[in-house]
Structures are given as structure tokens and as C-alpha cells.
Design a protein around this motif. Sequence first.
Motif, PDB file in Angstrom:
ATOM      1  N   GLN A   1       0.831  -1.200   0.000  1.00 47.25           N
ATOM      2  CA  GLN A   1       0.000   0.000   0.000  1.00 47.25           C
ATOM      3  C   GLN A   1       0.868   1.252   0.000  1.00 47.25           C
ATOM      4  O   GLN A   1       2.056   1.200   0.338  1.00 47.25           O
ATOM      5  CB  GLN A   1      -0.920  -0.019   1.233  1.00 47.25           C
ATOM      6  N   THR A   2       0.291   2.391  -0.375  1.00 43.39           N
ATOM      7  CA  THR A   2       1.026   3.656  -0.309  1.00 43.39           C
ATOM      8  C   THR A   2       1.377   3.941   1.145  1.00 43.39           C
ATOM      9  O   THR A   2       0.780   3.396   2.071  1.00 43.39           O
ATOM     10  CB  THR A   2       0.161   4.811  -0.855  1.00 43.39           C
ATOM     11  N   GLY A   3       2.357   4.792   1.360  1.00 45.77           N
ATOM     12  CA  GLY A   3       2.715   5.164   2.724  1.00 45.77           C
ATOM     13  C   GLY A   3       3.748   4.257   3.340  1.00 45.77           C
ATOM     14  O   GLY A   3       4.817   4.022   2.768  1.00 45.77           O
ATOM     15  N   ALA A   4       3.452   3.709   4.522  1.00 50.51           N
ATOM     16  CA  ALA A   4       4.417   2.901   5.265  1.00 50.51           C
ATOM     17  C   ALA A   4       4.869   1.675   4.482  1.00 50.51           C
ATOM     18  O   ALA A   4       6.061   1.355   4.430  1.00 50.51           O
ATOM     19  CB  ALA A   4       3.812   2.481   6.607  1.00 50.51           C
ATOM     20  N   GLU A  40       0.515 -11.962  -5.551  1.00 47.10           N
ATOM     21  CA  GLU A  40      -0.869 -11.518  -5.633  1.00 47.10           C
ATOM     22  C   GLU A  40      -1.799 -12.548  -4.989  1.00 47.10           C
ATOM     23  O   GLU A  40      -1.725 -13.743  -5.280  1.00 47.10           O
ATOM     24  CB  GLU A  40      -1.245 -11.303  -7.100  1.00 47.10           C
ATOM     25  N   MET A  41      -2.682 -12.071  -4.114  1.00 45.59           N
ATOM     26  CA  MET A  41      -3.658 -12.940  -3.464  1.00 45.59           C
ATOM     27  C   MET A  41      -4.766 -13.319  -4.440  1.00 45.59           C
ATOM     28  O   MET A  41      -4.931 -12.699  -5.495  1.00 45.59           O
ATOM     29  CB  MET A  41      -4.271 -12.231  -2.250  1.00 45.59           C
ATOM     30  N   ASN A  42      -5.551 -14.315  -4.084  1.00 49.44           N
ATOM     31  CA  ASN A  42      -6.711 -14.700  -4.884  1.00 49.44           C
ATOM     32  C   ASN A  42      -7.947 -13.869  -4.546  1.00 49.44           C
ATOM     33  O   ASN A  42      -8.995 -14.035  -5.156  1.00 49.44           O
ATOM     34  CB  ASN A  42      -7.028 -16.184  -4.661  1.00 49.44           C
ATOM     35  N   THR A  43      -7.802 -12.988  -3.568  1.00 47.34           N
ATOM     36  CA  THR A  43      -8.900 -12.133  -3.140  1.00 47.34           C
ATOM     37  C   THR A  43      -8.443 -10.681  -3.092  1.00 47.34           C
ATOM     38  O   THR A  43      -7.260 -10.411  -2.896  1.00 47.34           O
ATOM     39  CB  THR A  43      -9.431 -12.548  -1.747  1.00 47.34           C
ATOM     40  N   GLY A  59      -4.093   2.850  -7.440  1.00 48.77           N
ATOM     41  CA  GLY A  59      -4.052   1.983  -8.608  1.00 48.77           C
ATOM     42  C   GLY A  59      -3.122   0.799  -8.404  1.00 48.77           C
ATOM     43  O   GLY A  59      -2.549   0.616  -7.320  1.00 48.77           O
ATOM     44  N   PRO A  60      -2.940  -0.033  -9.431  1.00 48.57           N
ATOM     45  CA  PRO A  60      -2.106  -1.237  -9.317  1.00 48.57           C
ATOM     46  C   PRO A  60      -0.666  -0.920  -8.924  1.00 48.57           C
ATOM     47  O   PRO A  60      -0.086   0.053  -9.409  1.00 48.57           O
ATOM     48  CB  PRO A  60      -2.172  -1.845 -10.721  1.00 48.57           C
ATOM     49  N   LEU A  61      -0.119  -1.734  -8.063  1.00 50.02           N
ATOM     50  CA  LEU A  61       1.270  -1.575  -7.639  1.00 50.02           C
ATOM     51  C   LEU A  61       2.195  -1.839  -8.820  1.00 50.02           C
ATOM     52  O   LEU A  61       2.042  -2.852  -9.509  1.00 50.02           O
ATOM     53  CB  LEU A  61       1.581  -2.560  -6.508  1.00 50.02           C
ATOM     54  N   GLY A 119      -5.195  -8.140  -8.224  1.00 50.71           N
ATOM     55  CA  GLY A 119      -5.134  -6.953  -9.075  1.00 50.71           C
ATOM     56  C   GLY A 119      -4.047  -5.984  -8.642  1.00 50.71           C
ATOM     57  O   GLY A 119      -3.979  -4.865  -9.166  1.00 50.71           O
ATOM     58  N   ARG A 120      -3.220  -6.420  -7.658  1.00 48.59           N
ATOM     59  CA  ARG A 120      -2.139  -5.574  -7.105  1.00 48.59           C
ATOM     60  C   ARG A 120      -2.715  -4.240  -6.640  1.00 48.59           C
ATOM     61  O   ARG A 120      -2.153  -3.170  -6.853  1.00 48.59           O
ATOM     62  CB  ARG A 120      -1.018  -5.373  -8.136  1.00 48.59           C
TER      63      ARG A 120
END
Length: 272
Positions: A10-13, A51-54, A41-43, A35-36
Motif C-alpha cells: 500500500q502507499t505510505g508505510a 498476488e492474493m486470490n482475493t 491503482g495497481p502496484l 489486481g495488485r
Amino acid sequence: MLKKIISGGQTGADRAALDVAIKFNIEHGGWIPKGRKTEKGPLPMKYQLNEMNTSDYRERTKQNIIDSHGTVIISRGKLTGGSKLTQSFATLVGRPNCYLDLLTAEEFEVSIILKSFIMENEIRILNVAGPRLSHHPGIYMDVKTILEAVLYLLFMDTRQDEFLKEYIPAGPVKEDFPQAMEEAIDLLCDDLPLKTKTFIARFEPRNIHRLYFTLLEYIRHRVGFDMENKGLLKDCSVKMKDDKCNIEDAVMEILKRFKQHLEKDHILRMVQ
């Protein structure tokens, strides 16, 4: 001891942790939603996350805790949302975790605490968590500063800085400082003795943070960053495609490219 840094992307930390790992050639990774997905938006693919399945953020949070030896949460004030879930789940599954509250301690103080947490729990894979950029606009630089300080403190424990000092010449101060990264590399090639260049060429890339902390002040001084060489800093920023590039980031990039130059040169072949 610290071999890998992971986060949720995620953005930030999260992103600061990954960028520090990349900067210092430390292995990085972690899990990210399907979908990253991030708030912006996508990483980008340069970040080597699974990438997770969820698309559920909570599931990747849990998986990163499970896949690490310990989790640090860096934030300000009472934990909420994903950061609170991180602390609760880590405690539930019995994984070492610590919360560093920047409202109650300065950055260097929490760096010392984090270094002790890593040492005491023998953490080789560290999971870094904290708020996203939209919730705490300054958290990226906070986490970046703290992790770089931790790496320096861990480096100091090895005492290799004393061993390497004999490889670094004092050298006179130059007034015509380089204005481009290539010029800085040429300057280092001209100034450093053969044994130093051989040592750098053969140094393990995965341990480049040790080389960086040893040579940081020397390179800063030699290329004129101590004298506000803005031309070189601007050129480094352009070549790195990073408008947030600071002097320490530029020194690392110069060092990496200098090492690559030496590896391609005759020095390494000559000593083998």
C-alpha cells in the motif's frame, strides 16, 4: 540478521519499506490483494509481491504476518483500521510484533527500539505495516528514515567500518565538483587506489548496505554534496527518475553504478 523486508504494498508505510529494501539490495516481497490493488491503482511491477486470490486487504495482512518472523507497525497515535488488525492478528497467532508510536518518541529513538526488537527476536524476515499515504501524508518519509537508521545501527554492530577505513583515502577537496553521475564515477575511479577498487568490485551486492554506510561520508565529500552540489543532485534525480531523490539516495545510486563499472573493468578479472 535482517535478510528480507516485506509489506502489503500500500502507499505510505508499506511502500517506504519496499523502497528501502530495493535501495539497499535487501530481498523484498510480501502479499498484495488481487489486481495488485492500492489506493492509487495497481502496484508497479518493480515491486516483487505475490498476488492474493482475493481483493480483501485483510487477507493479505494476515498472510504477511504468517510469512514473517516479526511485524513492526509504525504510525502516530491510536491504531485504527488495517494497522489495528495487524497488531491484533499478530498477537493472536503468537508472532512477535511491536508498535512504534511517533507521537510518543522521536525517529532515532524508535529506530533504536526497532533494532532491539529485531535482535532480540532474531528476525530475518521483517513485516512492515502502517497507515496509507492518504491517512498520514508524512508517513512515507518517517518509515524510510527509521528503517535506514535501523540498518545503520545493525551495520555498526558488525564493526566492519573500522576494518574498511584503511581502504578510504583522505584526498584533497576539489572545487570543480562533478555535475553528472558519470563524472562522479570517473572521479572515484581516479581517486581510489587499486586495492579499494578491487575490494568494491568483489563485494557481495546483497551486503551493499555495509559498503554504503562505510563510504557515505567519503562520497558525499568527494563529489561536493557537502558543498550543496545541486547540479549533480539534479542529474542523479533525472537518471533515477525520482523527483524525491535526496543526497543519501544519490550516493547509493552512484555507489551501485560505480561498483557495476568496476565489475566490468579489468580489476576483477586481474585478481581472479
